[in-house]
Design a protein around this motif. Sequence first.
Motif, PDB file in Angstrom:
ATOM      1  N   ALA A 180      26.858   1.100 -46.289  1.00 43.73           N
ATOM      2  CA  ALA A 180      27.263   0.436 -47.884  1.00 43.73           C
ATOM      3  C   ALA A 180      27.775  -0.881 -47.773  1.00 43.73           C
ATOM      4  O   ALA A 180      28.271  -1.410 -48.756  1.00 43.73           O
ATOM      5  CB  ALA A 180      28.399   1.266 -48.615  1.00 43.73           C
ATOM      6  N   TYR A 185      36.719  -5.388 -50.380  1.00 44.37           N
ATOM      7  CA  TYR A 185      35.685  -4.670 -50.677  1.00 44.37           C
ATOM      8  C   TYR A 185      36.341  -3.254 -51.525  1.00 44.37           C
ATOM      9  O   TYR A 185      36.191  -2.237 -51.196  1.00 44.37           O
ATOM     10  CB  TYR A 185      34.569  -4.200 -50.141  1.00 44.37           C
ATOM     11  CG  TYR A 185      33.693  -5.446 -49.678  1.00 44.37           C
ATOM     12  CD1 TYR A 185      32.940  -6.027 -50.518  1.00 44.37           C
ATOM     13  CD2 TYR A 185      34.050  -5.933 -48.606  1.00 44.37           C
ATOM     14  CE1 TYR A 185      32.303  -7.128 -50.101  1.00 44.37           C
ATOM     15  CE2 TYR A 185      33.265  -7.178 -48.112  1.00 44.37           C
ATOM     16  CZ  TYR A 185      32.374  -7.953 -48.962  1.00 44.37           C
ATOM     17  OH  TYR A 185      31.886  -9.126 -48.791  1.00 44.37           O
ATOM     18  N   GLU A 188      36.406  -1.740 -54.306  1.00 45.04           N
ATOM     19  CA  GLU A 188      35.468  -0.681 -55.179  1.00 45.04           C
ATOM     20  C   GLU A 188      34.717   0.336 -54.030  1.00 45.04           C
ATOM     21  O   GLU A 188      34.274   1.176 -54.774  1.00 45.04           O
ATOM     22  CB  GLU A 188      34.866  -1.612 -56.021  1.00 45.04           C
ATOM     23  CG  GLU A 188      33.579  -2.534 -55.380  1.00 45.04           C
ATOM     24  CD  GLU A 188      34.131  -3.437 -54.822  1.00 45.04           C
ATOM     25  OE1 GLU A 188      33.188  -4.162 -54.193  1.00 45.04           O
ATOM     26  OE2 GLU A 188      35.209  -3.899 -54.684  1.00 45.04           O
ATOM     27  N   ARG A 189      34.392  -0.267 -52.995  1.00 45.91           N
ATOM     28  CA  ARG A 189      33.412   0.465 -52.253  1.00 45.91           C
ATOM     29  C   ARG A 189      34.175   1.027 -50.816  1.00 45.91           C
ATOM     30  O   ARG A 189      33.473   1.722 -50.011  1.00 45.91           O
ATOM     31  CB  ARG A 189      32.197  -0.256 -51.876  1.00 45.91           C
ATOM     32  CG  ARG A 189      32.340  -1.437 -50.973  1.00 45.91           C
ATOM     33  CD  ARG A 189      30.784  -2.101 -50.658  1.00 45.91           C
ATOM     34  NE  ARG A 189      30.963  -3.047 -51.702  1.00 45.91           N
ATOM     35  CZ  ARG A 189      29.695  -3.843 -51.476  1.00 45.91           C
ATOM     36  NH1 ARG A 189      28.639  -3.766 -50.447  1.00 45.91           N
ATOM     37  NH2 ARG A 189      29.275  -4.702 -52.412  1.00 45.91           N
ATOM     38  N   GLN A 197      36.224   3.292 -50.152  1.00 43.28           N
ATOM     39  CA  GLN A 197      36.317   4.918 -49.945  1.00 43.28           C
ATOM     40  C   GLN A 197      34.608   5.345 -49.665  1.00 43.28           C
ATOM     41  O   GLN A 197      34.320   6.385 -48.790  1.00 43.28           O
ATOM     42  CB  GLN A 197      36.466   5.777 -51.242  1.00 43.28           C
ATOM     43  CG  GLN A 197      36.692   7.150 -50.886  1.00 43.28           C
ATOM     44  CD  GLN A 197      37.067   7.909 -52.420  1.00 43.28           C
ATOM     45  OE1 GLN A 197      37.828   7.275 -53.230  1.00 43.28           O
ATOM     46  NE2 GLN A 197      37.206   9.160 -52.475  1.00 43.28           N
ATOM     47  N   HIS A 198      33.710   4.832 -50.167  1.00 42.66           N
ATOM     48  CA  HIS A 198      32.365   5.122 -49.855  1.00 42.66           C
ATOM     49  C   HIS A 198      31.866   4.790 -48.368  1.00 42.66           C
ATOM     50  O   HIS A 198      31.335   5.514 -47.586  1.00 42.66           O
ATOM     51  CB  HIS A 198      31.545   4.394 -50.893  1.00 42.66           C
ATOM     52  CG  HIS A 198      30.056   4.808 -50.819  1.00 42.66           C
ATOM     53  ND1 HIS A 198      29.796   6.177 -50.661  1.00 42.66           N
ATOM     54  CD2 HIS A 198      29.110   4.028 -50.699  1.00 42.66           C
ATOM     55  CE1 HIS A 198      28.149   5.974 -50.612  1.00 42.66           C
ATOM     56  NE2 HIS A 198      27.980   4.882 -50.582  1.00 42.66           N
ATOM     57  N   VAL A 199      32.140   3.662 -48.094  1.00 44.55           N
ATOM     58  CA  VAL A 199      32.025   3.193 -46.625  1.00 44.55           C
ATOM     59  C   VAL A 199      32.556   4.061 -45.905  1.00 44.55           C
ATOM     60  O   VAL A 199      31.884   4.411 -44.795  1.00 44.55           O
ATOM     61  CB  VAL A 199      32.349   1.594 -46.664  1.00 44.55           C
ATOM     62  CG1 VAL A 199      32.735   1.549 -45.107  1.00 44.55           C
ATOM     63  CG2 VAL A 199      31.767   0.780 -47.316  1.00 44.55           C
TER      64      VAL A 199
END
Length: 362
Positions: A242, A286, A288-289, A291-293
């Motif tokens: 990501a 980053y 905003e991302r 947790q996704h990473v």
Amino acid sequence: MANDSSSNPTRPLKGRGAVSNLAGRFVDQVSSRESDGWETTLEPLERIETVAIEEKARSIIATNQSPDLPFSQSINPYRGCEHGCIYCYARPAHAYMDLSPGLDFETQLFFKPNATELLQQALRKPKYQCSPIALGTNTDPYQPLEKDKQITRRILQTLQEHQHPVTIVTKGQLILRDLPILAEMAQDNLAHVAISVTTLDNELKRRLEPRTAGPNARLRMIEALSSAGIPTAVMAAPIIPALNDAELEQILTRAHAAGAIHAAYILLRLPFEVAPLFRQWLQEHYPERAQHVMSIVQQSRGGKDYQSEFGSRQRGNGVFAQLLQQRFKITCRKLGLNERKLNLDCNKFTLPPQSGDQHSLF
């Protein structure tokens, strides 16, 4: 030793990768600066200068038997690295020096002035068996400190003198200074080089690897090395879910166009203190991302931030890791990368006697 984390607020410093001086895992006591509610903000961080520290090494060639590494011998002229790559798996080694794997790793740098003398001694041992020596396996041999210390250059000159094969991994433009040496060695099949290209996005590069050459400069490095007859590879590493994974095909394509004939990749590795440092970095740059990473990282690492088992530590497991491997193989096949084997010549190695040598009496 207590670790003073008073300069440890998590916010970025210009030109530095880590956003804190996170204590190493061997530190017994840790102090931190906390707000008592009276001040509105913490005072600004002062600029941290780079300090070069002389280290008289006792040996210079490190050996390994790791089944997933393409070399058995390596030399690291420096400890720590001013490039400041936040993901660097060598960061935890600074904990053994009672220093932080965070900002200390980028600013407290150790150099080995006796490296060439130790190398000569090692090569002259009766039981020494020649195999390619890898430079750049821990920290970059062409980081900025090399411009002044020239330890990597002297190591190369020694290896060339004795026709000893060498491999190099770097992201430092300073390698072009040694282009004549490497070109001559390559003519005798004694050298090949890999250039690390993590991203083609200048802004991501600036945050991820603050004191490294830019993406276009690295592609020009590949072109210059390849044009000089030096077998050159591109190392797409690390691949970070990501963040830069979507660039894989483009990195390989651009590097191939510049002259790379080989390619490799490594999935993000987060051993020991690297994991919390990387998490801090994600939250700063980053959020905003973040947790996704980390979710994809853990999906590829058996639910953990990292797995150290041979084989899986470089590639990972799970759906994301499998798709990444397929994408890499398909792109390499399409471009014709990795079709030529790079087997360096170990048979030319010679170490003639020097004046003052004494023969054994027995």
